[in-house]
Design a protein around this motif. Structure first.
Motif, PDB file in Angstrom:
ATOM      1  N   VAL A 105       0.841  -1.205   0.000  1.00  0.00           N
ATOM      2  CA  VAL A 105       0.000   0.000   0.000  1.00  0.00           C
ATOM      3  C   VAL A 105       0.872   1.250   0.000  1.00  0.00           C
ATOM      4  O   VAL A 105       0.628   2.202  -0.756  1.00  0.00           O
ATOM      5  CB  VAL A 105      -0.949   0.004   1.215  1.00  0.00           C
ATOM      6  N   LEU A 106       1.913   1.273   0.816  1.00  0.00           N
ATOM      7  CA  LEU A 106       2.802   2.428   0.861  1.00  0.00           C
ATOM      8  C   LEU A 106       3.514   2.609  -0.473  1.00  0.00           C
ATOM      9  O   LEU A 106       3.706   3.741  -0.937  1.00  0.00           O
ATOM     10  CB  LEU A 106       3.821   2.259   1.990  1.00  0.00           C
ATOM     11  N   ARG A 131     -11.515  15.866  -9.145  1.00  0.00           N
ATOM     12  CA  ARG A 131     -10.856  14.580  -8.900  1.00  0.00           C
ATOM     13  C   ARG A 131      -9.582  14.734  -8.076  1.00  0.00           C
ATOM     14  O   ARG A 131      -9.338  13.970  -7.142  1.00  0.00           O
ATOM     15  CB  ARG A 131     -10.553  13.874 -10.227  1.00  0.00           C
ATOM     16  N   LYS A 132      -8.756  15.721  -8.419  1.00  0.00           N
ATOM     17  CA  LYS A 132      -7.487  15.880  -7.709  1.00  0.00           C
ATOM     18  C   LYS A 132      -7.677  16.216  -6.238  1.00  0.00           C
ATOM     19  O   LYS A 132      -7.079  15.560  -5.373  1.00  0.00           O
ATOM     20  CB  LYS A 132      -6.622  16.926  -8.405  1.00  0.00           C
ATOM     21  N   PRO A 133      -8.502  17.219  -5.897  1.00  0.00           N
ATOM     22  CA  PRO A 133      -8.647  17.514  -4.457  1.00  0.00           C
ATOM     23  C   PRO A 133      -9.319  16.395  -3.667  1.00  0.00           C
ATOM     24  O   PRO A 133      -8.917  16.106  -2.535  1.00  0.00           O
ATOM     25  CB  PRO A 133      -9.489  18.801  -4.441  1.00  0.00           C
ATOM     26  N   VAL A 134     -10.334  15.743  -4.254  1.00  0.00           N
ATOM     27  CA  VAL A 134     -11.025  14.671  -3.539  1.00  0.00           C
ATOM     28  C   VAL A 134     -10.091  13.478  -3.347  1.00  0.00           C
ATOM     29  O   VAL A 134      -9.962  12.932  -2.243  1.00  0.00           O
ATOM     30  CB  VAL A 134     -12.304  14.247  -4.286  1.00  0.00           C
ATOM     31  N   SER A 135      -9.443  13.073  -4.430  1.00  0.00           N
ATOM     32  CA  SER A 135      -8.540  11.924  -4.332  1.00  0.00           C
ATOM     33  C   SER A 135      -7.335  12.245  -3.461  1.00  0.00           C
ATOM     34  O   SER A 135      -6.822  11.381  -2.740  1.00  0.00           O
ATOM     35  CB  SER A 135      -8.082  11.483  -5.723  1.00  0.00           C
ATOM     36  N   GLY A 136      -6.898  13.510  -3.482  1.00  0.00           N
ATOM     37  CA  GLY A 136      -5.778  13.910  -2.637  1.00  0.00           C
ATOM     38  C   GLY A 136      -6.118  13.793  -1.165  1.00  0.00           C
ATOM     39  O   GLY A 136      -5.279  13.378  -0.353  1.00  0.00           O
ATOM     40  N   ALA A 137      -7.345  14.137  -0.810  1.00  0.00           N
ATOM     41  CA  ALA A 137      -7.772  14.010   0.584  1.00  0.00           C
ATOM     42  C   ALA A 137      -7.823  12.549   1.004  1.00  0.00           C
ATOM     43  O   ALA A 137      -7.443  12.201   2.135  1.00  0.00           O
ATOM     44  CB  ALA A 137      -9.140  14.667   0.759  1.00  0.00           C
ATOM     45  N   ILE A 138      -8.287  11.678   0.102  1.00  0.00           N
ATOM     46  CA  ILE A 138      -8.334  10.252   0.407  1.00  0.00           C
ATOM     47  C   ILE A 138      -6.920   9.692   0.542  1.00  0.00           C
ATOM     48  O   ILE A 138      -6.634   8.878   1.426  1.00  0.00           O
ATOM     49  CB  ILE A 138      -9.131   9.499  -0.676  1.00  0.00           C
ATOM     50  N   ARG A 139      -6.029  10.163  -0.335  1.00  0.00           N
ATOM     51  CA  ARG A 139      -4.636   9.721  -0.243  1.00  0.00           C
ATOM     52  C   ARG A 139      -4.042  10.091   1.115  1.00  0.00           C
ATOM     53  O   ARG A 139      -3.363   9.269   1.752  1.00  0.00           O
ATOM     54  CB  ARG A 139      -3.813  10.352  -1.367  1.00  0.00           C
ATOM     55  N   LYS A 144      -2.137   8.506   6.418  1.00  0.00           N
ATOM     56  CA  LYS A 144      -2.270   8.686   7.871  1.00  0.00           C
ATOM     57  C   LYS A 144      -2.480   7.344   8.553  1.00  0.00           C
ATOM     58  O   LYS A 144      -1.929   7.078   9.628  1.00  0.00           O
ATOM     59  CB  LYS A 144      -3.432   9.631   8.177  1.00  0.00           C
ATOM     60  N   ARG A 145      -3.289   6.477   7.923  1.00  0.00           N
ATOM     61  CA  ARG A 145      -3.504   5.138   8.494  1.00  0.00           C
ATOM     62  C   ARG A 145      -2.209   4.334   8.498  1.00  0.00           C
ATOM     63  O   ARG A 145      -1.937   3.585   9.436  1.00  0.00           O
ATOM     64  CB  ARG A 145      -4.597   4.399   7.718  1.00  0.00           C
ATOM     65  N   LEU A 146      -1.405   4.483   7.451  1.00  0.00           N
ATOM     66  CA  LEU A 146      -0.120   3.774   7.409  1.00  0.00           C
ATOM     67  C   LEU A 146       0.817   4.290   8.492  1.00  0.00           C
ATOM     68  O   LEU A 146       1.594   3.516   9.058  1.00  0.00           O
ATOM     69  CB  LEU A 146       0.520   3.940   6.024  1.00  0.00           C
ATOM     70  N   GLY A 150       2.285   2.118  11.431  1.00  0.00           N
ATOM     71  CA  GLY A 150       3.696   2.178  11.783  1.00  0.00           C
ATOM     72  C   GLY A 150       4.671   1.965  10.646  1.00  0.00           C
ATOM     73  O   GLY A 150       5.833   2.356  10.748  1.00  0.00           O
ATOM     74  N   VAL A 151       4.213   1.362   9.536  1.00  0.00           N
ATOM     75  CA  VAL A 151       5.167   0.990   8.495  1.00  0.00           C
ATOM     76  C   VAL A 151       5.832   2.210   7.875  1.00  0.00           C
ATOM     77  O   VAL A 151       7.015   2.166   7.500  1.00  0.00           O
ATOM     78  CB  VAL A 151       4.472   0.128   7.409  1.00  0.00           C
ATOM     79  N   SER A 152       5.120   3.324   7.778  1.00  0.00           N
ATOM     80  CA  SER A 152       5.698   4.503   7.131  1.00  0.00           C
ATOM     81  C   SER A 152       6.631   5.289   8.041  1.00  0.00           C
ATOM     82  O   SER A 152       7.261   6.257   7.602  1.00  0.00           O
ATOM     83  CB  SER A 152       4.584   5.417   6.612  1.00  0.00           C
TER      84      SER A 152
END
Length: 232
Positions: A105-106, A131-139, A144-146, A150-152
């Motif tokens: 995923v990372l 698309r860019k702002p919405v997908s950027g927020a999801i990214r 943040k979850r990664l 801890g992996v990141s």
């Protein structure tokens, strides 16, 4: 007929999600009649993620629960394995799904060379103007979850070392037989194989893609699994 609700095909794979591939492998091996139905947005699904199996009675979310449901219908993905081998299978599955997967995923979501490809593929249903702002927020949410997982937080060298130890453990099993626990695929293969396949298929050359492609043992293993359980 059973219906597997899955993310669409991507990167030459049955699905961009190794968990969707895992469930498809299990359905194929179960002998059940099934079909696929592609979704990009799992927001209305139980747990808000895919895969989900639509049965005559209910929706079954999560690849592990799908496995349990198929076994309750008579499938036996670990036929002939000893109790120790079944325990090894469980450990291999957890190692792949709870550690190796996060590296994949990372490598996709945190890699600026890969991200534009993912954005256009995964978020094609979002109007191009937003698309860019919405997908950027999801990214940002995924990254943040990664970080929470801890992996990141590790350096590139530390991540490589941690991942290498897992791949060496998998290789130790594959030196003994064509599949992880014997001559035929078991539940462990249907989990580990798709995650290694996803690592290899990331749509840009990265250290992780090279690690699999240049390792004949692991590369051949992924190919062998795909050939043994073909998915249309």
């Amino acid at each position: 007929m059973l219906t597997l609700l899955t993310f669409p095909a991507a990167f030459g794979l049955f699905s961009a999600s190794p968990f969707c591939v895992k469930s498809a492998y299990m359905l194929q091996r179960s002998g059940q009649s099934w079909q696929r139905y592609d979704l990009l947005n799992p927001g209305k699904m139980p747990h808000h993620k895919l895969p989900v199996l639509r049965t005559p009675d209910r929706l079954v979310p999560d690849s592990d629960l799908i496995c349990e449901w198929l076994e309750a219908q008579g499938a036996d993905f670990d036929h002939g394995l000893t109790d120790v081998q079944k325990a090894q299978s469980r450990a291999l599955i957890r190692m792949a799904e709870e550690h190796i997967y996060h590296h994949v995923v990372l490598d996709r979501w945190g890699n600026d060379a890969v991200w534009p490809i993912l954005r256009e593929m995964f978020f094609s249903e979002i109007p191009s103007l937003i698309r860019k702002p919405v997908s950027g927020a999801i990214r940002k949410s995924v990254l943040k979850r990664l970080d929470g997982q801890g992996v990141s937080r590790f350096s590139d060298a530390e991540r490589t070392d941690r991942l290498e130890r897992d791949l060496e453990a998998i290789s130790a099993f594959l030196w003994q037989s064509p599949f992880l626990l014997g001559e035929t695929p078991s539940a462990a293969d249907m989990s580990v194989g798709p995650i290694l396949g996803a690592m290899r298929a990331t749509p840009a050359e990265t250290p992780l893609t090279r690690r699999i492609k240049q390792d004949r043992l692991l590369n051949d293993y992924v190919d062998r699994l795909e050939q043994t359980i073909p998915l249309s």
